[in-house]
Design an enzyme around this catalytic site. Structure first.
Site, PDB file in Angstrom:
ATOM      1  N   GLY A  73       0.840  -1.187   0.000  1.00  0.00           N
ATOM      2  CA  GLY A  73       0.000   0.000   0.000  1.00  0.00           C
ATOM      3  C   GLY A  73       0.884   1.249   0.000  1.00  0.00           C
ATOM      4  O   GLY A  73       0.572   2.241  -0.669  1.00  0.00           O
ATOM      5  N   GLN A 182      -7.405   1.200   4.504  1.00  0.00           N
ATOM      6  CA  GLN A 182      -8.239   0.738   5.626  1.00  0.00           C
ATOM      7  C   GLN A 182      -9.707   0.585   5.229  1.00  0.00           C
ATOM      8  O   GLN A 182     -10.525   0.192   6.059  1.00  0.00           O
ATOM      9  CB  GLN A 182      -8.144   1.720   6.802  1.00  0.00           C
ATOM     10  CG  GLN A 182      -6.788   1.739   7.492  1.00  0.00           C
ATOM     11  CD  GLN A 182      -6.506   0.481   8.305  1.00  0.00           C
ATOM     12  OE1 GLN A 182      -7.416  -0.240   8.738  1.00  0.00           O
ATOM     13  NE2 GLN A 182      -5.234   0.194   8.515  1.00  0.00           N
ATOM     14  N   SER A 202      -4.113  -2.377  -0.104  1.00  0.00           N
ATOM     15  CA  SER A 202      -3.068  -3.302   0.328  1.00  0.00           C
ATOM     16  C   SER A 202      -3.683  -4.633   0.761  1.00  0.00           C
ATOM     17  O   SER A 202      -4.621  -4.657   1.555  1.00  0.00           O
ATOM     18  CB  SER A 202      -2.302  -2.677   1.503  1.00  0.00           C
ATOM     19  OG  SER A 202      -1.354  -3.598   1.999  1.00  0.00           O
ATOM     20  N   GLY A 203      -3.132  -5.724   0.240  1.00  0.00           N
ATOM     21  CA  GLY A 203      -3.706  -7.051   0.469  1.00  0.00           C
ATOM     22  C   GLY A 203      -3.808  -7.475   1.923  1.00  0.00           C
ATOM     23  O   GLY A 203      -4.795  -8.082   2.337  1.00  0.00           O
ATOM     24  N   HIS A 204      -2.777  -7.138   2.721  1.00  0.00           N
ATOM     25  CA  HIS A 204      -2.739  -7.702   4.081  1.00  0.00           C
ATOM     26  C   HIS A 204      -3.688  -7.033   5.059  1.00  0.00           C
ATOM     27  O   HIS A 204      -3.783  -7.441   6.214  1.00  0.00           O
ATOM     28  CB  HIS A 204      -1.308  -7.720   4.624  1.00  0.00           C
ATOM     29  CG  HIS A 204      -0.749  -6.404   5.027  1.00  0.00           C
ATOM     30  ND1 HIS A 204      -0.627  -6.040   6.338  1.00  0.00           N
ATOM     31  CD2 HIS A 204      -0.257  -5.374   4.317  1.00  0.00           C
ATOM     32  CE1 HIS A 204      -0.075  -4.842   6.412  1.00  0.00           C
ATOM     33  NE2 HIS A 204       0.159  -4.417   5.186  1.00  0.00           N
ATOM     34  N   THR A 240       9.646  -8.855 -11.669  1.00  0.00           N
ATOM     35  CA  THR A 240       8.792 -10.019 -11.899  1.00  0.00           C
ATOM     36  C   THR A 240       7.630 -10.009 -10.915  1.00  0.00           C
ATOM     37  O   THR A 240       7.828  -9.814  -9.712  1.00  0.00           O
ATOM     38  CB  THR A 240       9.614 -11.316 -11.750  1.00  0.00           C
ATOM     39  OG1 THR A 240      10.683 -11.251 -12.694  1.00  0.00           O
ATOM     40  CG2 THR A 240       8.768 -12.558 -12.023  1.00  0.00           C
ATOM     41  N   CYS A 327       3.618   1.511  12.533  1.00  0.00           N
ATOM     42  CA  CYS A 327       4.774   2.169  11.939  1.00  0.00           C
ATOM     43  C   CYS A 327       5.435   3.141  12.902  1.00  0.00           C
ATOM     44  O   CYS A 327       6.587   3.480  12.764  1.00  0.00           O
ATOM     45  CB  CYS A 327       4.352   2.927  10.692  1.00  0.00           C
ATOM     46  SG  CYS A 327       3.104   2.047   9.774  1.00  0.00           S
TER      47      CYS A 327
HETATM   48  C1  LIG Z   1      -1.254  -0.209   6.335  1.00  0.00           C
HETATM   49  C2  LIG Z   1      -1.500   1.099   5.691  1.00  0.00           C
HETATM   50  C3  LIG Z   1      -0.684   1.564   4.650  1.00  0.00           C
HETATM   51  C4  LIG Z   1       0.551   0.830   4.209  1.00  0.00           C
HETATM   52  O1  LIG Z   1       0.261  -0.369   3.564  1.00  0.00           O
HETATM   53  P1  LIG Z   1       1.450  -1.439   3.453  1.00  0.00           P
HETATM   54  O2  LIG Z   1       0.947  -2.436   2.473  1.00  0.00           O
HETATM   55  O3  LIG Z   1       1.636  -2.001   4.818  1.00  0.00           O
HETATM   56  O4  LIG Z   1       2.631  -0.694   2.957  1.00  0.00           O
HETATM   57  C5  LIG Z   1      -0.978   2.768   4.060  1.00  0.00           C
HETATM   58  N1  LIG Z   1      -2.047   3.471   4.453  1.00  0.00           N
HETATM   59  C6  LIG Z   1      -2.866   3.070   5.434  1.00  0.00           C
HETATM   60  C7  LIG Z   1      -4.045   3.889   5.796  1.00  0.00           C
HETATM   61  C8  LIG Z   1      -2.613   1.863   6.085  1.00  0.00           C
HETATM   62  O5  LIG Z   1      -3.415   1.472   7.071  1.00  0.00           O
END
Ligand SMILES: *Cc1c(COP(=O)(O)O)cnc(C)c1O
Length: 398
Positions: A73, A182, A202-204, A240, A327
């Site tokens: 993300g 989010q 972001s996938g996770h 890749t 973070c």
């Molecule tokens: C987690 C998060 C990101 C960063 O995503 P990553 O895939 O962990 O780099 C960016 N913005 C928000 C609002 C997030 O919660």
């Protein structure tokens, strides 16, 4: 007796869903070709990749050509903002509008751009953690090239008035990017209905794997590369492709969106129970608007204690939570998000973020409600600051 252990840090990251994990396996074992190669193993991988792109596009109401896969993300945020700045800069437009409580992937990119000659306006998000479209409207200038505002805040969960902002930017001819990391998979997101030009995900954060994200870019907006090399992602992101990660992310998104209504209902009910269970703790406050928020994120401040010690004790009692964003942990500064709400440093230090999801149960919420008040009290009993507050030598702030 085994004590219950509750994972309540879903805004930091989520577990990979069984469906997403299952979807990834063939990409490790059978379909391991490089999608840029011409033989059938590679072409099969390319097919998996493009199917994943179609899936992600469809779920956002975008076209597959508008989806670029990234490694996070954060990367998507960087690329979107840098691309808009580059485009703007060419036309002499070097002003960007954002908010004070964005994720650091946005704020630090904006800091860099300031050093490169851009001017950045960071709008107030007020006590409730919501930016107003009126303030954005008055901040837009002739030389504004980008408005970048998060869909939902990662520390306090407040939802921003994204539809109004989209319409406003469209009307004023300014590019609009939203960090929707989010929001995607947690609330409905339709890039066409909301008139979004660029969106990061972001996938996770929705039960997909880590290390994979995506950037939606409306057709006709040229991207600049952050990573030079091969022609992957239509020449905009070399390297890749992380086929297993991308396939897992697409499967997780498909699953989240398919169950969106029921998940929202379930998680919102759990969240309400949690808020009601904790708001009785004296000298505490819920941060962010009471209602305009994503289903699962709750953030409280407790006067007289330190968030970090609270987290350690909670972990011992079987609750995994966070004080703000993952973070910023490791730094002793209070959260920039809580300071943006106007909270004094002393209060912002005593914060607790509990972010729940569809995998949590009512019994787990009961467990949290049962342990948090005791742990807060225990820390207050040891706190010299609390002692002063109790003796009336210092006035309570909340
Ligand atoms: C987690 C998060 C990101 C960063 O995503 P990553 O895939 O962990 O780099 C960016 N913005 C928000 C609002 C997030 O919660």
């Amino acid at each position: 007796m085994k004590i219950m252990y509750v994972y309540a840090d879903n805004a930091a990251t989520t577990c990979v869903s069984p469906v997403a994990a299952e979807a990834m396996i063939p990409c490790f074992t059978k379909v391991y070709g490089n999608p840029s190669t011409f033989h059938s193993v590679g072409q099969k991988a390319a097919e998996y990749l493009e199917n994943a792109r179609d899936t992600v596009a469809k779920l956002l109401n975008a076209d597959a050509k508008e989806i670029y896969f990234t490694a996070s993300g954060s990367e998507a945020d960087n690329q979107a903002i840098r691309s808009a700045a580059f485009l703007g800069g060419k036309k002499g437009k070097r002003h960007i509008i954002s908010t004070q409580f964005e994720h650091h992937a946005v704020l630090h990119t904006l800091d860099k751009l300031k050093k490169e000659g851009f001017e950045v306006t960071l709008l107030d998000v007020h006590k409730k953690g919501i930016v107003t479209p009126e303030e954005i409207a008055s901040a837009i200038r002739e030389d504004t090239c980008l408005v970048t505002i998060m869909f939902a805040n990662n520390e306090i969960g407040t939802l921003q008035p994204i539809s109004e902002i989209g319409a406003l930017c469209q009307e004023r001819g300014v590019l609009f990017h939203t960090d929707a990391v989010q929001a995607v998979g947690h609330v409905p997101v339709d890039v066409k209905a909301i008139q979004i030009d660029m969106l990061s995900l972001s996938g996770h954060k929705f039960h997909g794997p880590k290390g994979v994200g995506a950037l939606y870019v409306r057709q006709g907006i040229p991207l600049i590369n952050l990573i030079e090399g091969g022609q992957q992602e239509r020449g905009k992101r070399a390297g890749t492709e992380n086929v297993p990660g991308i396939v897992g992310m697409a499967a997780a998104l498909e699953e989240s969106v398919a169950h969106l209504d029921e998940n929202i209902k379930k998680v919102t009910a759990l969240r309400e129970k949690l808020i009601i269970g904790l708001e009785g703790i004296p000298h505490s406050c819920l941060n962010g608007d009471r209602n305009q928020r994503v289903p699962g994120t709750v953030n409280f401040c407790f006067e007289g204690i330190e968030g970090e010690s609270l987290l350690l004790l909670l972990d011992e009692k079987g609750v995994a939570a966070s004080s703000g964003s993952a973070c910023t942990s490791g730094s002793l500064d209070p959260s920039h998000v809580l300071l943006a709400l106007g909270l004094p440093h002393e209060i912002a230090h005593g914060s607790l973020r509990l972010s729940i999801g569809e995998y949590n149960t009512e019994a787990e919420i009961d467990h949290i409600i049962q342990v948090v008040p005791g742990v807060v009290q225990r820390l207050r009993d040891m706190s010299p600051v609390w002692d002063k507050l109790e003796k009336g030598e210092q006035a309570h702030l909340i």
